[in-house]
Write a protein that holds these residues in place. Sequence first.
Motif, PDB file in Angstrom:
ATOM      1  N   GLY A  88      38.171  47.439  34.278  1.00 10.05           N
ATOM      2  CA  GLY A  88      37.293  46.692  33.375  1.00 10.05           C
ATOM      3  C   GLY A  88      37.077  45.809  34.548  1.00 10.05           C
ATOM      4  O   GLY A  88      36.986  44.790  33.318  1.00 10.05           O
ATOM      5  N   ASN A  89      36.668  45.929  35.716  1.00  6.09           N
ATOM      6  CA  ASN A  89      36.554  44.805  36.326  1.00  6.09           C
ATOM      7  C   ASN A  89      37.795  43.420  36.486  1.00  6.09           C
ATOM      8  O   ASN A  89      37.038  42.775  36.163  1.00  6.09           O
ATOM      9  CB  ASN A  89      35.169  44.415  36.032  1.00  6.09           C
ATOM     10  CG  ASN A  89      33.834  45.201  36.845  1.00  6.09           C
ATOM     11  OD1 ASN A  89      34.079  46.022  37.287  1.00  6.09           O
ATOM     12  ND2 ASN A  89      33.092  45.997  35.420  1.00  6.09           N
ATOM     13  N   GLN A  90      38.360  44.004  36.195  1.00  5.73           N
ATOM     14  CA  GLN A  90      39.929  42.762  36.499  1.00  5.73           C
ATOM     15  C   GLN A  90      39.845  41.757  37.922  1.00  5.73           C
ATOM     16  O   GLN A  90      39.311  42.752  38.318  1.00  5.73           O
ATOM     17  CB  GLN A  90      40.891  42.888  36.078  1.00  5.73           C
ATOM     18  CG  GLN A  90      40.560  43.458  34.601  1.00  5.73           C
ATOM     19  CD  GLN A  90      40.703  45.233  33.864  1.00  5.73           C
ATOM     20  OE1 GLN A  90      39.743  45.632  35.014  1.00  5.73           O
ATOM     21  NE2 GLN A  90      41.024  45.631  32.970  1.00  5.73           N
ATOM     22  N   THR A  91      40.129  40.405  38.360  1.00  7.02           N
ATOM     23  CA  THR A  91      40.514  40.330  39.215  1.00  7.02           C
ATOM     24  C   THR A  91      41.675  39.990  39.628  1.00  7.02           C
ATOM     25  O   THR A  91      41.868  40.012  40.820  1.00  7.02           O
ATOM     26  CB  THR A  91      39.388  39.515  39.926  1.00  7.02           C
ATOM     27  OG1 THR A  91      39.702  38.551  38.685  1.00  7.02           O
ATOM     28  CG2 THR A  91      37.727  39.267  39.397  1.00  7.02           C
ATOM     29  N   LYS A  92      42.302  40.497  39.010  1.00  4.60           N
ATOM     30  CA  LYS A  92      43.884  40.564  39.360  1.00  4.60           C
ATOM     31  C   LYS A  92      44.314  41.223  38.912  1.00  4.60           C
ATOM     32  O   LYS A  92      44.464  41.712  38.189  1.00  4.60           O
ATOM     33  CB  LYS A  92      44.495  39.010  39.062  1.00  4.60           C
ATOM     34  CG  LYS A  92      44.366  37.406  39.171  1.00  4.60           C
ATOM     35  CD  LYS A  92      44.181  36.263  39.552  1.00  4.60           C
ATOM     36  CE  LYS A  92      43.470  35.191  40.165  1.00  4.60           C
ATOM     37  NZ  LYS A  92      44.311  33.721  39.266  1.00  4.60           N
ATOM     38  N   LEU A  93      46.023  41.684  39.644  1.00  2.00           N
ATOM     39  CA  LEU A  93      47.345  42.191  38.517  1.00  2.00           C
ATOM     40  C   LEU A  93      48.498  41.928  39.751  1.00  2.00           C
ATOM     41  O   LEU A  93      48.931  40.863  39.997  1.00  2.00           O
ATOM     42  CB  LEU A  93      46.721  43.734  39.610  1.00  2.00           C
ATOM     43  CG  LEU A  93      46.572  43.934  41.091  1.00  2.00           C
ATOM     44  CD1 LEU A  93      48.060  44.165  41.159  1.00  2.00           C
ATOM     45  CD2 LEU A  93      45.989  45.331  40.996  1.00  2.00           C
ATOM     46  N   VAL A  94      49.257  42.343  38.320  1.00  2.00           N
ATOM     47  CA  VAL A  94      51.133  42.546  38.412  1.00  2.00           C
ATOM     48  C   VAL A  94      51.034  43.267  38.854  1.00  2.00           C
ATOM     49  O   VAL A  94      51.112  44.804  37.983  1.00  2.00           O
ATOM     50  CB  VAL A  94      51.286  41.456  37.258  1.00  2.00           C
ATOM     51  CG1 VAL A  94      52.421  41.669  37.303  1.00  2.00           C
ATOM     52  CG2 VAL A  94      50.925  39.789  36.866  1.00  2.00           C
ATOM     53  N   GLN A 118      52.421  38.273  41.599  1.00  6.49           N
ATOM     54  CA  GLN A 118      51.003  38.234  41.439  1.00  6.49           C
ATOM     55  C   GLN A 118      49.785  38.539  42.455  1.00  6.49           C
ATOM     56  O   GLN A 118      50.162  38.748  44.218  1.00  6.49           O
ATOM     57  CB  GLN A 118      50.352  37.066  40.698  1.00  6.49           C
ATOM     58  CG  GLN A 118      50.945  37.364  39.383  1.00  6.49           C
ATOM     59  CD  GLN A 118      50.782  35.889  38.773  1.00  6.49           C
ATOM     60  OE1 GLN A 118      50.139  34.668  39.613  1.00  6.49           O
ATOM     61  NE2 GLN A 118      50.182  35.754  38.058  1.00  6.49           N
ATOM     62  N   TYR A 119      48.841  39.844  42.534  1.00 13.79           N
ATOM     63  CA  TYR A 119      48.024  40.413  43.246  1.00 13.79           C
ATOM     64  C   TYR A 119      46.279  40.126  43.023  1.00 13.79           C
ATOM     65  O   TYR A 119      46.153  39.471  42.307  1.00 13.79           O
ATOM     66  CB  TYR A 119      47.420  41.744  43.994  1.00 13.79           C
ATOM     67  CG  TYR A 119      48.905  41.569  44.630  1.00 13.79           C
ATOM     68  CD1 TYR A 119      49.530  42.153  46.127  1.00 13.79           C
ATOM     69  CD2 TYR A 119      50.150  41.998  43.815  1.00 13.79           C
ATOM     70  CE1 TYR A 119      50.478  42.468  46.363  1.00 13.79           C
ATOM     71  CE2 TYR A 119      51.057  42.960  44.438  1.00 13.79           C
ATOM     72  CZ  TYR A 119      51.930  42.608  45.414  1.00 13.79           C
ATOM     73  OH  TYR A 119      52.934  42.962  46.066  1.00 13.79           O
ATOM     74  N   LEU A 153      46.924  45.190  34.986  1.00 13.01           N
ATOM     75  CA  LEU A 153      45.444  44.696  35.402  1.00 13.01           C
ATOM     76  C   LEU A 153      45.192  43.036  34.361  1.00 13.01           C
ATOM     77  O   LEU A 153      45.665  43.110  33.253  1.00 13.01           O
ATOM     78  CB  LEU A 153      44.065  45.862  35.086  1.00 13.01           C
ATOM     79  CG  LEU A 153      44.473  46.846  35.850  1.00 13.01           C
ATOM     80  CD1 LEU A 153      43.291  47.514  35.758  1.00 13.01           C
ATOM     81  CD2 LEU A 153      44.843  46.337  37.410  1.00 13.01           C
ATOM     82  N   VAL A 154      44.418  42.321  35.286  1.00  7.54           N
ATOM     83  CA  VAL A 154      45.003  41.430  34.262  1.00  7.54           C
ATOM     84  C   VAL A 154      42.938  40.428  34.360  1.00  7.54           C
ATOM     85  O   VAL A 154      42.095  40.017  35.746  1.00  7.54           O
ATOM     86  CB  VAL A 154      45.691  40.009  35.156  1.00  7.54           C
ATOM     87  CG1 VAL A 154      45.354  38.744  34.490  1.00  7.54           C
ATOM     88  CG2 VAL A 154      46.949  40.300  34.897  1.00  7.54           C
ATOM     89  N   SER A 155      42.349  39.984  33.373  1.00  5.26           N
ATOM     90  CA  SER A 155      40.833  39.489  33.523  1.00  5.26           C
ATOM     91  C   SER A 155      41.496  37.803  32.501  1.00  5.26           C
ATOM     92  O   SER A 155      42.014  37.524  32.150  1.00  5.26           O
ATOM     93  CB  SER A 155      40.546  40.204  32.289  1.00  5.26           C
ATOM     94  OG  SER A 155      40.725  40.598  31.128  1.00  5.26           O
ATOM     95  N   GLU A 156      40.571  37.601  33.468  1.00 10.96           N
ATOM     96  CA  GLU A 156      40.854  36.151  32.369  1.00 10.96           C
ATOM     97  C   GLU A 156      39.145  35.587  32.672  1.00 10.96           C
ATOM     98  O   GLU A 156      38.268  36.026  33.561  1.00 10.96           O
ATOM     99  CB  GLU A 156      41.045  34.897  33.933  1.00 10.96           C
ATOM    100  CG  GLU A 156      42.936  35.022  34.002  1.00 10.96           C
ATOM    101  CD  GLU A 156      43.458  34.433  35.606  1.00 10.96           C
ATOM    102  OE1 GLU A 156      42.147  33.873  35.883  1.00 10.96           O
ATOM    103  OE2 GLU A 156      44.406  34.303  35.450  1.00 10.96           O
ATOM    104  N   ARG A 167      48.504  39.506  48.433  1.00 12.72           N
ATOM    105  CA  ARG A 167      49.407  38.628  47.270  1.00 12.72           C
ATOM    106  C   ARG A 167      48.450  37.227  46.984  1.00 12.72           C
ATOM    107  O   ARG A 167      47.226  36.666  47.737  1.00 12.72           O
ATOM    108  CB  ARG A 167      50.231  38.505  48.582  1.00 12.72           C
ATOM    109  CG  ARG A 167      51.322  39.407  47.929  1.00 12.72           C
ATOM    110  CD  ARG A 167      52.565  39.905  47.138  1.00 12.72           C
ATOM    111  NE  ARG A 167      52.114  38.414  46.478  1.00 12.72           N
ATOM    112  CZ  ARG A 167      53.716  38.090  46.600  1.00 12.72           C
ATOM    113  NH1 ARG A 167      54.718  38.480  46.887  1.00 12.72           N
ATOM    114  NH2 ARG A 167      54.093  37.044  45.847  1.00 12.72           N
ATOM    115  N   ASP A 168      48.440  36.783  45.727  1.00  7.94           N
ATOM    116  CA  ASP A 168      48.284  36.013  45.017  1.00  7.94           C
ATOM    117  C   ASP A 168      49.155  34.812  45.799  1.00  7.94           C
ATOM    118  O   ASP A 168      49.977  34.601  44.206  1.00  7.94           O
ATOM    119  CB  ASP A 168      47.863  36.341  43.306  1.00  7.94           C
ATOM    120  CG  ASP A 168      46.982  34.837  42.977  1.00  7.94           C
ATOM    121  OD1 ASP A 168      46.800  33.302  43.944  1.00  7.94           O
ATOM    122  OD2 ASP A 168      47.455  34.815  41.770  1.00  7.94           O
TER     123      ASP A 168
END
Length: 104
Positions: free
Chosen positions: A65-71, A76-77, A9-12, A96-97
């Motif tokens: 935690g309300n992430q908007t992207k994931l791998v 990447q999505y 999970l990716v948060s920015e 897909r991103d």
Amino acid sequence: MNWNDEVTLVSEKLVTDEIGNQIPESTEIKILCEKKNVTRQEFYEASTSGFKPSLVLNIHGYEYGNQTKLVFENKQYVIIRTYSVDSERLELTCERDLGGGDLT
């Protein structure tokens, strides 16, 4: 339930560097998940709103935690929808991103 797959999970967020430029900073967390299929109905209903769901994952809700992207599987999505299945499971519908490319 089969929680054999790993997802990141990716948060920015934007942070300010020493000269005042705003630069994106990513935070990643790896967790276990269960891969599901995108249903035909979900795919067509989402496409009427301009979305193209291509991945559905079940995760433990407390890990999100309300992430908007994931791998997932080095791709990447973007998370386009979350759904609480029950008190423990959260379903993430993703597309897909294409701007993100593949990770190797």
